[in-house]
Design a protein around this motif. Sequence first.
Motif, short mmCIF file in Angstrom:
data_model
loop_
_atom_site.label_atom_id
_atom_site.label_comp_id
_atom_site.label_asym_id
_atom_site.label_seq_id
_atom_site.Cartn_x
_atom_site.Cartn_y
_atom_site.Cartn_z
N PHE A 138 0.81 -1.22 0.00
CA PHE A 138 0.00 0.00 0.00
C PHE A 138 0.84 1.27 0.00
N ASP A 139 2.17 1.13 0.05
CA ASP A 139 3.04 2.31 0.06
C ASP A 139 2.82 3.22 -1.15
N PRO A 140 2.63 2.67 -2.37
CA PRO A 140 2.42 3.55 -3.53
C PRO A 140 1.21 4.47 -3.38
N LEU A 141 0.23 4.06 -2.57
CA LEU A 141 -0.95 4.89 -2.35
C LEU A 141 -0.78 5.79 -1.13
N LEU A 142 -0.25 5.24 -0.05
CA LEU A 142 -0.20 5.97 1.22
C LEU A 142 0.88 7.06 1.23
N ASN A 143 1.99 6.83 0.56
CA ASN A 143 3.06 7.83 0.56
C ASN A 143 2.63 9.15 -0.09
N PRO A 144 2.04 9.13 -1.30
CA PRO A 144 1.60 10.41 -1.88
C PRO A 144 0.46 11.06 -1.10
N ILE A 145 -0.42 10.26 -0.50
CA ILE A 145 -1.50 10.85 0.29
C ILE A 145 -0.94 11.59 1.50
N THR A 146 0.11 11.06 2.11
CA THR A 146 0.77 11.76 3.22
C THR A 146 1.30 13.11 2.76
N LEU A 147 1.92 13.14 1.59
CA LEU A 147 2.45 14.41 1.06
C LEU A 147 1.33 15.38 0.73
N LEU A 148 0.26 14.89 0.11
CA LEU A 148 -0.84 15.76 -0.29
C LEU A 148 -1.53 16.37 0.92
N LEU A 149 -1.69 15.61 1.99
CA LEU A 149 -2.30 16.15 3.19
C LEU A 149 -1.37 17.15 3.88
N GLN A 150 -0.07 16.92 3.82
CA GLN A 150 0.88 17.90 4.35
C GLN A 150 0.75 19.22 3.62
N LEU A 151 0.62 19.16 2.31
CA LEU A 151 0.47 20.38 1.52
C LEU A 151 -0.86 21.07 1.82
N THR A 152 -1.92 20.28 1.97
CA THR A 152 -3.23 20.87 2.30
C THR A 152 -3.18 21.60 3.63
N ARG A 153 -2.60 20.96 4.63
CA ARG A 153 -2.53 21.59 5.96
C ARG A 153 -1.63 22.81 5.96
N SER A 154 -0.65 22.84 5.08
CA SER A 154 0.29 23.96 5.06
C SER A 154 -0.31 25.22 4.44
N THR A 155 -1.51 25.12 3.87
CA THR A 155 -2.12 26.30 3.22
C THR A 155 -2.71 27.27 4.23
N ALA A 156 -2.76 26.90 5.51
CA ALA A 156 -3.34 27.80 6.52
C ALA A 156 -2.65 27.61 7.87
N HIS A 157 -2.44 28.72 8.57
CA HIS A 157 -1.88 28.69 9.92
C HIS A 157 -3.02 28.80 10.93
N PHE A 158 -2.75 28.38 12.15
CA PHE A 158 -3.73 28.51 13.22
C PHE A 158 -3.82 29.95 13.69
N ASP A 159 -5.04 30.47 13.77
CA ASP A 159 -5.30 31.81 14.29
C ASP A 159 -6.23 31.72 15.49
N ASN A 160 -6.14 32.72 16.37
CA ASN A 160 -7.01 32.76 17.55
C ASN A 160 -8.46 32.99 17.14
N ALA A 161 -9.36 32.32 17.84
CA ALA A 161 -10.80 32.48 17.58
C ALA A 161 -11.56 32.24 18.88
N THR A 162 -12.78 32.75 18.93
CA THR A 162 -13.62 32.58 20.12
C THR A 162 -15.01 32.10 19.70
N ALA A 163 -15.46 31.05 20.34
CA ALA A 163 -16.82 30.55 20.11
C ALA A 163 -17.70 31.10 21.22
N HIS A 164 -18.51 32.11 20.91
CA HIS A 164 -19.39 32.72 21.90
C HIS A 164 -20.59 31.80 22.14
#
Length: 244
Positions: free
Chosen positions: A157-183
């Motif tokens: 399953f490495d041929p499938l799981l390795n690129p998915i790991t990279l793609l999710l890393q890139l997706t997560r890198s498109t945004a940083h965590f910012d402070n927010a409040t749930a009223h």
Amino acid sequence: MTDLVYEQPLNEKIRSYLRLEYLNKQLSNNLNHDHQHRCFYPLFSLCELSERCDYRSEVLKDIERNLLQLSKWQELDHVDSEQIEFYIQALMQAREPLQRPERCGSQLKQDRFLSALRQRFGMPGACCNFDLPQLHFWLAKPWEERQQDYKAWISHFDPLLNPITLLLQLTRSTAHFDNATAHAGFYQGDSAQALSLVRVKVDAAHGCYPTISGHRNRYAIHFVQFDQQRHSDRSIEFLLATCA
């Protein structure tokens, strides 16, 4: 306590990627530690998912899309060119095994030992030695031998799981965590840009967890008190990242 990160996919593709990533982490954990027969549950779950859907075409399209985007970023000023080059090379390398014609994990169907186990593992309490004497024999082998067997199985399953790991890393890198409040335990947001993933980081000391819903341009977060299992009426400070 500690900060916990919750993720909510906003499209079916990311939903599938996150499920496969979850199984991949379980596989890796079982490879590093002797968990006896529990190692087969994520393996068989991965077999089931890969048989239901051939993810290769979707992942290959995603790789090409990200390679094109990374190439455009390379031309911009004030970018981390070294990091971009790393992802370009990693994606190109991960693309090659996916271009083979056979479906990932298909060869495991020919393994008589795994096939016998897989038929039984869906039944409650069916892993007794009188049900599966071959499993009892395998578990008596030294861990080093079983580890090599397991490594060989999951390598399919490495041929499938390795690129998915990279793609999710890139997706997560498109945004940083910012402070927010749930009223009163509620937060709602929208975006002009299509989103694929909402990430919430919250201190477990608040005693609550988020339930997240939404679609590509709009999302809502409700915080639920764990002990009472009902919507929180308190203001909750948390960190939010909305990924494209």
